[in-house]
Design an enzyme around this catalytic site. Structure first.
Site, PDB file in Angstrom:
ATOM      1  N   GLU A 200       4.128 -23.405   4.401  1.00 27.00           N
ATOM      2  CA  GLU A 200       5.431 -23.314   3.730  1.00 27.00           C
ATOM      3  C   GLU A 200       5.359 -22.423   2.491  1.00 27.00           C
ATOM      4  OE1 GLU A 200       7.089 -27.289   3.082  1.00 27.00           O
ATOM      5  OE2 GLU A 200       6.264 -27.861   5.016  1.00 27.00           O
TER       6      GLU A 200
ATOM      7  N   LYS B  79       3.103 -39.205   5.920  1.00 31.31           N
ATOM      8  CA  LYS B  79       3.290 -37.762   5.969  1.00 31.31           C
ATOM      9  C   LYS B  79       1.998 -36.961   5.871  1.00 31.31           C
ATOM     10  CE  LYS B  79       6.785 -35.706   5.913  1.00 31.31           C
ATOM     11  NZ  LYS B  79       7.849 -35.589   4.916  1.00 31.31           N
TER      12      LYS B  79
ATOM     13  N   HIS C  52      15.283 -17.584  21.687  1.00 35.71           N
ATOM     14  CA  HIS C  52      16.320 -18.431  21.059  1.00 35.71           C
ATOM     15  C   HIS C  52      15.782 -19.842  20.778  1.00 35.71           C
ATOM     16  CE1 HIS C  52      19.218 -15.333  22.457  1.00 35.71           C
ATOM     17  NE2 HIS C  52      18.463 -15.351  23.550  1.00 35.71           N
TER      18      HIS C  52
ATOM     19  N   SER D  51       2.473 -36.934   1.064  1.00 35.61           N
ATOM     20  CA  SER D  51       3.696 -37.153   0.306  1.00 35.61           C
ATOM     21  C   SER D  51       3.408 -38.213  -0.751  1.00 35.61           C
ATOM     22  CB  SER D  51       4.796 -37.631   1.245  1.00 35.61           C
ATOM     23  OG  SER D  51       5.750 -38.395   0.537  1.00 35.61           O
TER      24      SER D  51
END
Ligand code: ARG
Length: 459
Positions: free
Chosen positions: A289, A282, A155, A276
């Site tokens: 992804e 970043k 979980h 970024s």
């Protein structure tokens, strides 16, 4: 005029011409088409169905066409609809009557079934090779981190302590199943549809066993109607690809989490991350992804093909021309994702301190605490309740299990003794989980050796 032009009085409408043609995407099967035709022509000559000398000229002509295609000297045309008719047309332009004999005892229906099957076979072997390379990298990282303690989760809540090596070996097992799934797929595909004709074989004395053998198949398919109607192999292949992508996607998701500041279990190498355009701080896990994102299109191809096939009567229907693009796209996607993912994994920077800190932070040894009491004779269910209360009071007091004194333990149960501290150290908790499949050092070593042996067998 079309190759099939005899029955027609009019040219086909240009809209239909473009709509109907598949050469834009099936030209990538040129090699399989030529290989299949070489085997067919050889068999026709061998059986005396066509002249031996003509058969040799056809084979020679096909080889020259192959060389011309590979050298970029040939342009395909939508007027010739698909790869099969393009190549037959080139052959006839070059050889005249001999070229026109190639299609004796054959239909595009068995031809496309063969070409597509051989194309998928080739790419399955490529994908298996890529998965093996990925496995090598996983095993190498697992070996390096066989003693690197980290929290195991359920979980997404800290559950029980494990090691990073152990966690990685979970993925090694998934990809091993993927490899064997593809091998199973190859096994079932190992039947040659050539000679099935349009749907009902041929009146010519074709030697289907010979063509099967020439093309490296174990045997000819058993029922001609099934042979030209069957795309199970492509569906199985897409299922296997979907499962591979699902595994890569879950792994990507974890990598994305692990390299976030919230976890910081790992960092990605600069070469495998991106920045970024506005936020100077970043460093983004774009590769992971994109792998996660591309999973959807492979599932889409599977569902597309299943849906296309579900309502068509036997035998061949033109709907089936729609089988190829989704499969090609899945091949391109999987063959792009596995190597880039593997390279990213190979270069991760692991932060064992942060993993250890996270493993220490919660109440990850609570099961071990209950097990400790159970080993001292307390019924497990009672021990479970006692430890639950202990955790509750720790949370209220802002403490963790490892900061309690023996007196505080004894207040919960007199069964606690001095050895509780050793028993609840993370090292013990991981090291004592020696059951088959557990995270203890020797057990993970066995898991690594098993995967390594699996890979060595296939080299
Ligand atoms: N281009 C076709 C396909 O991909 C080849 C088979 C055509 N057969 C036919 N009877 N029209 O399915």
């Amino acid at each position: 005029m079309k190759l099939w032009g005899g029955r027609f009085d009019k040219e086909v409408d240009s809209l239909v011409n473009d709509f109907n043609s598949s050469i834009q995407f099936d030209s990538r099967m040129y090699r399989q088409d030529i290989t299949g035709s070489v085997a067919h022509a050889t068999m026709l000559g061998q059986q005396g169905i066509i002249d031996k000398e003509e058969s040799l000229r056809i084979v020679q002509g096909l080889r020259e066409i192959l060389a011309d295609i590979e050298a970029g000297r040939i342009d395909f045309s939508a007027d010739n609809e698909d790869i099969h008719m393009n190549i037959e047309t080139f052959l006839t332009q070059r050889l005249g009557a001999a070229g026109k004999r190639l299609h004796t005892g054959r239909s595009r229906n068995d031809q496309v079934a063969l070409d597509f099957r051989m194309y998928v076979q080739t790419e399955i072997r490529v994908i298996i090779g890529m998965l093996m390379d990925l496995e090598e990298i996983i095993v190498r990282q697992a070996q390096k981190h066989i003693d690197t303690i980290m929290p195991g989760y359920t979980h997404l809540q800290r559950a029980q302590p494990v090691t990073f090596g152990y966690h990685l070996m979970a993925y090694a097992n998934m990809f091993r199943r993927d490899i064997t799934r593809l091998e199973d797929c190859l096994d079932r595909m190992d039947e040659c549809p050539l000679g099935a004709g349009a749907l009902a074989g041929s009146t010519h004395p074709l030697d289907r066993t010979l063509t099967a053998r020439l093309l490296g198949f174990a045997k000819p398919t058993d029922n001609a109607m099934d042979s030209v109607s069957d795309r199970d192999f492509a569906i199985e292949f897409l299922s296997a690809c979907s499962i591979i992508m699902m595994h890569l996607s879950r792994f990507s998701e974890e990598i994305i989490l692990w390299c976030s500041w919230e976890f910081k279990f790992i960092d990605l190498d600069d070469a495998y991350s991106t920045g970024s355009s506005i936020m100077p701080q970043k460093k983004n896990p774009d590769v992971a992804e994109l792998v996660r994102g591309k999973t959807g299109r492979v599932y889409g191809s599977l569902i597309g093909l299943l849906t296309m096939m579900k309502g068509i009567p036997l035998a061949y229907n033109k709907d089936m021309q729609e089988d190829k693009e989704g499969v090609f796209d899945a091949i391109d996607t999987v063959e792009m994702c596995i190597p880039v993912f593997a390279a990213m994994l190979d270069t991760i920077i692991v932060h064992p301190d942060n993993m250890l800190k996270a493993a220490n932070g919660g109440f990850i040894t609570a099961t071990d605490c209950a097990d400790y009491l159970a080993k001292k004779g307390v019924p497990f269910r009672d021990a479970y309740t006692m430890v639950g209360r202990l955790v509750n009071s720790c949370i209220a007091a802002g403490k963790t299990l490892d900061s309690l004194t023996l007196e505080e333990y004894k207040a919960i149960s007199p069964a606690f003794e001095e050895d509780v501290f050793e028993a609840l150290s993370l090292k013990t908790c991981v090291g004592q989980r020696k059951t088959i499949g557990g995270p203890a050092h020797d057990e993970v070593q066995r898991q690594i050796d098993t995967i390594q042996a699996f890979l060595d067998q296939r080299k």
